[in-house]
Design a protein around this motif. Structure first.
Motif, PDB file in Angstrom:
ATOM      1  N   ALA A   1       0.835  -1.198   0.000  1.00 56.54           N
ATOM      2  CA  ALA A   1       0.000   0.000   0.000  1.00 56.54           C
ATOM      3  C   ALA A   1       0.871   1.249   0.000  1.00 56.54           C
ATOM      4  O   ALA A   1       0.627   2.195  -0.760  1.00 56.54           O
ATOM      5  CB  ALA A   1      -0.918  -0.005   1.216  1.00 56.54           C
ATOM      6  N   LEU A   2       1.902   1.220   0.843  1.00 57.90           N
ATOM      7  CA  LEU A   2       2.773   2.384   0.928  1.00 57.90           C
ATOM      8  C   LEU A   2       3.502   2.625  -0.389  1.00 57.90           C
ATOM      9  O   LEU A   2       3.617   3.746  -0.870  1.00 57.90           O
ATOM     10  CB  LEU A   2       3.781   2.186   2.054  1.00 57.90           C
ATOM     11  N   LYS A   3       3.960   1.533  -0.978  1.00 56.84           N
ATOM     12  CA  LYS A   3       4.717   1.647  -2.226  1.00 56.84           C
ATOM     13  C   LYS A   3       3.840   2.227  -3.334  1.00 56.84           C
ATOM     14  O   LYS A   3       4.251   3.150  -4.055  1.00 56.84           O
ATOM     15  CB  LYS A   3       5.220   0.264  -2.609  1.00 56.84           C
ATOM     16  N   SER A   4       2.628   1.700  -3.448  1.00 58.64           N
ATOM     17  CA  SER A   4       1.763   2.210  -4.510  1.00 58.64           C
ATOM     18  C   SER A   4       1.421   3.668  -4.245  1.00 58.64           C
ATOM     19  O   SER A   4       1.345   4.479  -5.159  1.00 58.64           O
ATOM     20  CB  SER A   4       0.497   1.370  -4.616  1.00 58.64           C
TER      21      SER A   4
ATOM     22  N   LEU B   1      14.385  -3.336 -10.468  1.00 58.28           N
ATOM     23  CA  LEU B   1      13.900  -2.002 -10.141  1.00 58.28           C
ATOM     24  C   LEU B   1      13.381  -1.924  -8.724  1.00 58.28           C
ATOM     25  O   LEU B   1      13.377  -0.853  -8.118  1.00 58.28           O
ATOM     26  CB  LEU B   1      12.800  -1.609 -11.123  1.00 58.28           C
ATOM     27  N   ASN B   2      12.942  -3.072  -8.194  1.00 52.38           N
ATOM     28  CA  ASN B   2      12.490  -3.072  -6.805  1.00 52.38           C
ATOM     29  C   ASN B   2      13.641  -2.772  -5.875  1.00 52.38           C
ATOM     30  O   ASN B   2      13.492  -2.055  -4.892  1.00 52.38           O
ATOM     31  CB  ASN B   2      11.874  -4.411  -6.443  1.00 52.38           C
ATOM     32  N   ARG B   3      14.786  -3.361  -6.215  1.00 54.11           N
ATOM     33  CA  ARG B   3      15.975  -3.068  -5.437  1.00 54.11           C
ATOM     34  C   ARG B   3      16.278  -1.584  -5.461  1.00 54.11           C
ATOM     35  O   ARG B   3      16.617  -0.974  -4.454  1.00 54.11           O
ATOM     36  CB  ARG B   3      17.186  -3.829  -6.021  1.00 54.11           C
ATOM     37  N   PHE B   4      16.111  -1.019  -6.646  1.00 50.45           N
ATOM     38  CA  PHE B   4      16.386   0.402  -6.807  1.00 50.45           C
ATOM     39  C   PHE B   4      15.422   1.225  -5.946  1.00 50.45           C
ATOM     40  O   PHE B   4      15.825   2.146  -5.244  1.00 50.45           O
ATOM     41  CB  PHE B   4      16.247   0.780  -8.273  1.00 50.45           C
ATOM     42  N   TYR B   5      14.153   0.819  -5.988  1.00 51.78           N
ATOM     43  CA  TYR B   5      13.146   1.540  -5.183  1.00 51.78           C
ATOM     44  C   TYR B   5      13.468   1.431  -3.699  1.00 51.78           C
ATOM     45  O   TYR B   5      13.486   2.427  -2.976  1.00 51.78           O
ATOM     46  CB  TYR B   5      11.760   0.973  -5.483  1.00 51.78           C
ATOM     47  N   ASP B   6      13.726   0.186  -3.250  1.00 50.96           N
ATOM     48  CA  ASP B   6      14.040  -0.007  -1.835  1.00 50.96           C
ATOM     49  C   ASP B   6      15.257   0.801  -1.433  1.00 50.96           C
ATOM     50  O   ASP B   6      15.297   1.417  -0.371  1.00 50.96           O
ATOM     51  CB  ASP B   6      14.279  -1.489  -1.535  1.00 50.96           C
ATOM     52  N   GLY B   7      16.265   0.761  -2.336  1.00 51.21           N
ATOM     53  CA  GLY B   7      17.491   1.501  -2.059  1.00 51.21           C
ATOM     54  C   GLY B   7      17.225   2.989  -1.939  1.00 51.21           C
ATOM     55  O   GLY B   7      17.735   3.668  -1.056  1.00 51.21           O
ATOM     56  N   LEU B   8      16.364   3.470  -2.841  1.00 44.72           N
ATOM     57  CA  LEU B   8      16.047   4.896  -2.845  1.00 44.72           C
ATOM     58  C   LEU B   8      15.333   5.286  -1.557  1.00 44.72           C
ATOM     59  O   LEU B   8      15.647   6.305  -0.931  1.00 44.72           O
ATOM     60  CB  LEU B   8      15.159   5.201  -4.046  1.00 44.72           C
TER      61      LEU B   8
ATOM     62  N   ASN C   1      15.451   3.697   1.285  1.00 41.38           N
ATOM     63  CA  ASN C   1      16.419   3.561   2.359  1.00 41.38           C
ATOM     64  C   ASN C   1      17.345   4.756   2.406  1.00 41.38           C
ATOM     65  O   ASN C   1      17.623   5.321   3.450  1.00 41.38           O
ATOM     66  CB  ASN C   1      17.255   2.305   2.098  1.00 41.38           C
ATOM     67  N   LEU C   2      17.806   5.109   1.200  1.00 39.10           N
ATOM     68  CA  LEU C   2      18.768   6.199   1.090  1.00 39.10           C
ATOM     69  C   LEU C   2      18.141   7.496   1.578  1.00 39.10           C
ATOM     70  O   LEU C   2      18.748   8.238   2.348  1.00 39.10           O
ATOM     71  CB  LEU C   2      19.218   6.342  -0.359  1.00 39.10           C
ATOM     72  N   SER C   3      16.884   7.737   1.153  1.00 40.59           N
ATOM     73  CA  SER C   3      16.287   9.015   1.543  1.00 40.59           C
ATOM     74  C   SER C   3      16.022   9.023   3.043  1.00 40.59           C
ATOM     75  O   SER C   3      16.155  10.054   3.690  1.00 40.59           O
ATOM     76  CB  SER C   3      14.999   9.264   0.764  1.00 40.59           C
ATOM     77  N   ASP C   4      15.695   7.849   3.582  1.00 37.57           N
ATOM     78  CA  ASP C   4      15.426   7.758   5.011  1.00 37.57           C
ATOM     79  C   ASP C   4      16.712   7.930   5.813  1.00 37.57           C
ATOM     80  O   ASP C   4      16.864   8.849   6.610  1.00 37.57           O
ATOM     81  CB  ASP C   4      14.792   6.391   5.288  1.00 37.57           C
ATOM     82  N   LYS C   5      17.676   7.026   5.512  1.00 40.50           N
ATOM     83  CA  LYS C   5      18.939   7.060   6.250  1.00 40.50           C
ATOM     84  C   LYS C   5      19.713   8.320   5.918  1.00 40.50           C
ATOM     85  O   LYS C   5      20.327   8.931   6.784  1.00 40.50           O
ATOM     86  CB  LYS C   5      19.777   5.834   5.884  1.00 40.50           C
ATOM     87  N   GLY C   6      19.677   8.679   4.644  1.00 39.46           N
ATOM     88  CA  GLY C   6      20.446   9.836   4.198  1.00 39.46           C
ATOM     89  C   GLY C   6      19.966  11.100   4.884  1.00 39.46           C
ATOM     90  O   GLY C   6      20.758  11.908   5.357  1.00 39.46           O
TER      91      GLY C   6
END
Lengths: 810, 140
Positions: free
Chosen positions: A162-165, A566-573, A575-580
């Motif tokens: 739900a969050l992803k969509s 692309l899911n990896r990319f999304y998760d990474g993004l 994560n990055l925005s959160d941690k970053g």
């Protein structure tokens, strides 16, 4: 029933659903809900004959008149087709959900409220003629879809999906809003029809391509196009009726609707043609290739939805080429639009039924994992028949409607050879090839879906439940859809005149005045000279071989590195925005006041210096300077010495006394510069504050080891530089502002009127209490607040109340 | 240990009144010569501080039994009312008036509403300063 009321009818009914669910517990709430889409189907159905003749209906409700925002319901071929899809499939889905969702275990009140909310939102999207109200409904679909995907909110996967969509579709929605605003600025209107009327003028505007790209991002995210499709497979955590409704038949087609609706406006740009066609084909290819990899029934269907949406998207792109050509070629390309709408309708029928079958299989066996399923044909014969019809139609096999639209699709990609712009002469061939490969894969996964579920060996030991045929109620909706699949194949032109032609006429207003102008007839058989026939035969042949050898080549998918996904990319993004963001804020939010002061002063220096430099503001003019007197020099030297003492002294007492010296020297300056009031005040205030400093010093606690070393002036270069910078900047500004006095001082007025007007002799005091007494009034208020603050700080000490227990640390 | 503060206490008793009168003087003279409510108030409070230094907080509190918070409040109200009074006469907020009167003893004197405002300032300054010093001094 007015058009606007019809849009809001589901929301209005949604208001009473929770009460019905609570009060009428022996009847499944869905039966009440079912009445809404049924009523709307008949309501919109009544418009068909008139819209077939090319009539349009419009109804306006002024929402915010001062901003020219209104809710406009506009019915033409395109919006009528979508409205009928939404309400028709909505009715079937509600019927299906009555048997799918248990009235005891599920929170049906929530479910149907969300669903009705979604239905209203979707009707609003397809009927809005006003960009802002379109956006309003667009976001409402995102929100209701978010609620529906997270319906089983206790499951982690549901919440994640739900969050992803939500993230992706809202991102697209906001981009789209940007595009809409640009369109509104360019065209000075928010009405889509009025914008389309001035399309040739807008096409030359500098914002045009920006608006185009932004609106397309909105459409691509909603319609799960590459690379934004990643939310759709995760949205499969929703209850199956939701997947069938939102993620196959309606919401994902909102993007297609948007592209179709804006085609008359944006198709004048080649960027539009190539973006829509290219992204569509890429999505088609990507989705079909990865659908074979999936092991979950709904995931296969999700990828196949992505791929089919790509197909429709590319057809819309090819169809918009008709705006760039004339004569017979125009007809050639408008057929692509025709094919797009036709396939859109077909897809809604067969994909809806397939999702419902996947739900039935899940419901009756307890699993959706295709590796555990098999041999269900004899146990669930009706479901098998429906699944076969749906899959064969999806694969493009004759006797089912998918065949017709697939043929037209292949024809359309081949027609690209007639469009010679730029260096496309040799490149166009790529498009049919990609389309053909995607069709082969579509064929493979369609067979894979149906045969791996229903044929082969039955493995009852792997299934959580004992498999058996679904109750009749669950089979009604997919049966109706499957029947439509077959019926459309045999009488396509009947449906075409009713639905497709009015829609195409709405998308291609330049080519056709009324729907009847479209002379095109759908034929199942094109003759042996049609290249599409041989392509289709090739699809069947290669597809069948690939399907038979599916065990041999699917391991290739494992070879694709996971990092590429692309899911990896999304998760990474994420994560990055959160941690970053965390790391970024913790890197400068140190909690030390010293560093914040550093930032503030540095910013002060930089801003002032830049302003001075850009404006070339530094001026030095010596004409107005007064002569320097001996006393002034003497006192200045005292002042400088005492200031330096504060900076370099090792002892606090010395610093306090030196500060006092600075204060008294300043008082001396006041005397020299003839300010007796100031001098008096300065003297007394300095005495009081030095006394307070000494009192504070006496009580200073030993907070840490640094406090023991009295004043620890460790030399820090950056502090020194900042301090120096602030000093220099302030001095420069003072010199510059003194050198260019642009306005005459108003003090002459005070001098003249101090006695006559104010009845006083001391200008300073008269200014304080009379001319500008307002300031004084609030300064004494400040003093009062300060003293009350001190009283509060000293007397109110909640944290040190008796005992160890801490009470309210304030 | 009890210290002998006789000299300072005796001097203070004299000096206090001199400072007090000086404070009154610069308060009244403020409109024509340097001074005014602010400085006057400060000088007044310095006189009380001198009392506190010579005696002690408790004694001074007995000598001058005033609540300085109330003094502050009264001062603020006087200032505000002076400023607000003008609106009853249909003139803008903070409009002062003055006139010359023949007073017994003082002869021709100007009475100025600004002086009432300054009285408020004076009381606020005395109240605030004394409050702070009393608070900090009385705190252990």
């Amino acid at each position: 029933m007015s058009l606007i009321f019809a849009i809001f009818l589901p929301i209005i009914i949604a208001l009473v659903i929770p009460f019905l669910f609570k009060k009428v517990s022996n009847i499944h709430t869905g039966w009440f809900v079912l009445l809404v889409p049924l009523a709307l189907v008949f309501f919109y159905g009544a418009y068909i004959p008139s819209v077939m003749d090319g009539n349009t209906y419009i109804e306006e409700f002024s929402w915010i008149p001062s901003l020219d925002i209104s809710l406009v319901s506009y019915i033409d071929g395109l919006s009528l087709l979508f409205s009928l899809l939404i309400t028709g499939i909505g009715a079937l889905v509600v019927l299906y959900s009555i048997f799918y969702l248990d009235k005891e275990k599920e929170k049906l009140g929530n479910f149907y409220v969300y669903l009705l909310l979604f239905m209203s939102a979707m009707l609003g999207v397809v009927q809005s003629d006003h960009l802002i109200s379109l956006y309003f409904f667009w976001e409402l679909t995102s929100i209701s879809s978010f609620l529906l995907i997270g319906y089983w909110y206790t499951k982690d996967r549901s919440r994640f999906g739900a969050l992803k969509s939500m993230m992706i579709t809202v991102f697209g929605g906001l981009m789209m809003l940007g595009g809409f605003v640009l369109l509104g600025i360019m065209g000075k209107t928010f009405s889509i029809r009025e914008l389309i009327d001035q399309a040739p003028i807008l096409a030359g505007h500098e914002f045009f391509v920006w608006a185009l790209v932004l609106v397309l991002i909105g459409a691509f995210t909603k319609s799960a196009q590459f690379p934004f499709y990643i939310w759709l497979p995760d949205a499969m955590e929703a209850p199956t009726p939701v997947s069938a409704y939102l993620h196959s038949a309606t919401m994902v087609k909102a993007g297609l609707y948007l592209v179709a609706r804006f085609t008359p406006l944006f198709a004048l740009s080649e960027v539009w043609v190539w973006l829509v066609t290219g992204v569509g084909l890429l999505t088609l290819f990507w989705g079909s290739v990865f659908a074979v990899k999936q092991t979950d029934l709904k995931a296969i269907l999700a990828f196949s939805t992505v791929s089919q949406l790509g197909l429709i998207m590319s057809l819309l792109g090819i169809g918009s080429i008709s705006y760039h050509v004339t004569g017979n070629l125009m007809t050639t390309f408008t057929i692509a639009t025709f094919a797009a709408i036709f396939h859109l309708m077909n897809h809604a029928t067969f994909k809806g039924s397939l999702f419902m079958i996947a739900g039935i299989v899940d419901h009756e066996t307890g699993t959706r994992d295709i590796r555990k399923l098999g041999g269900l044909m004899s146990l669930m014969p009706i479901s098998f028949t429906i699944a076969m019809i749906g899959s064969f139609s999806m694969a493009g096999i004759p006797l089912f409607n998918g065949f017709l639209s697939k043929e037209m699709f292949l024809d359309a990609t081949l027609s690209l050879q007639h469009f010679n712009v730029h260096s496309l002469e040799s490149w166009w061939i790529l498009f049919p090839i990609v389309a053909w490969i995607a069709s082969v894969f579509t064929f493979v996964y369609s067979l894979y879906f149906v045969f791996h579920t229903f044929l082969g060996k039955h493995k009852p030991e792997l299934l959580p439940k004992k498999a058996h045929e679904a109750p009749w109620g669950m089979l009604v909706s997919p049966s109706i859809l499957a029947t439509l699949v077959v019926v459309i194949f045999f009488v396509p032109n009947y449906f075409s005149t009713m639905f497709i032609k009015p829609a195409v006429a709405a998308i291609q207003p330049l080519a056709y005045q009324v729907p009847a102008d479209i002379g095109f007839k759908i034929k199942a058989w094109h003759g042996f000279d049609s290249p599409a026939l041989y392509m289709t035969l090739g699809v069947f042949l290669i597809g069948f071989i690939l399907y038979k050898t599916i065990e041999k080549w699917t391991p290739v998918y494992e070879r694709i590195p996971a990092k590429m996904s692309l899911n990896r990319f999304y998760d990474g993004l994420m994560n990055l925005s959160d941690k970053g963001a965390n790391r970024l804020s913790s890197s400068y939010m140190t909690g030390s006041i010293r560093s914040y002061l550093l930032y503030m002063f540095a910013a002060l220096i930089i801003l002032l210096a830049l302003t001075m430099w850009i404006k070339d503001a530094f001026v030095m003019d010596l004409t107005y300077l007064a002569p320097i007197k001996f006393f002034e020099v003497l006192i200045s030297i005292v002042l400088i010495i005492s200031t330096l003492t504060i900076l370099i002294t090792k002892s606090r007492v010395t610093a306090i006394i030196a500060l006092g010296a600075v204060g008294y020297t300043v008082a001396l300056f006041y005397i020299i510069f003839k300010a007796p009031d100031l001098a008096l005040t300065q003297l007394v205030i300095e005495t009081v504050s030095v006394a307070l400093f000494l009192g504070a010093f006496y009580h200073l606690p030993k907070m840490n080891k640094y406090e023991n070393r009295k004043l620890d002036h460790r030399f820090r270069l950056n502090n020194f530089l900042i301090a120096l910078g602030v000093g220099i900047m302030v001095t420069l500004i003072a010199i510059a502002s003194h050198s260019q006095k642009l306005v005459k001082s108003i003090s002459e007025y005070y001098k003249e009127t101090v006695y006559s007007e104010a009845g006083g002799g001391n200008i300073v005091n008269v200014i304080l209490v009379d001319y500008r007494g307002f300031d004084t009034l609030f300064e004494i208020s400040v003093l009062t607040i300060a003293s009350l603050g001190i009283i509060g700080m000293i007397t109110v000490r909640l944290s040190k109340k008796k005992g160890d227990r801490k009470v309210e640390d304030k | 240990m009890k210290t002998n503060d006789l000299i300072i206490q005796t001097t203070t008793k004299v000096v206090f009144f001199i400072i007090f009168l000086f404070s009154i003087h610069i308060f009244f003279a403020g409109h024509y010569t340097p001074g005014g409510g602010f400085v006057g108030g400060l000088v007044m409070s310095s006189a009380i501080v001198l009392l506190m230094l010579a005696f002690d907080l408790k004694t001074v509190q007995d000598m001058l039994p005033v609540n300085y918070t109330v003094i502050t409040a009264i001062g603020l109200i006087i200032s505000l009312l002076t400023a607000a009074g003008s609106i009853f006469f249909n003139v803008p907020f903070f409009t002062h008036v003055y006139d010359y009167f023949n007073l017994p003893l003082l002869g021709e004197t100007s009475i100025h509403t600004a002086m009432f405002f300054d009285t408020g300032v004076y009381l606020v300054v005395v109240g605030v300063t004394m409050n702070i010093i009393q608070m900090i001094g009385g705190d252990e």
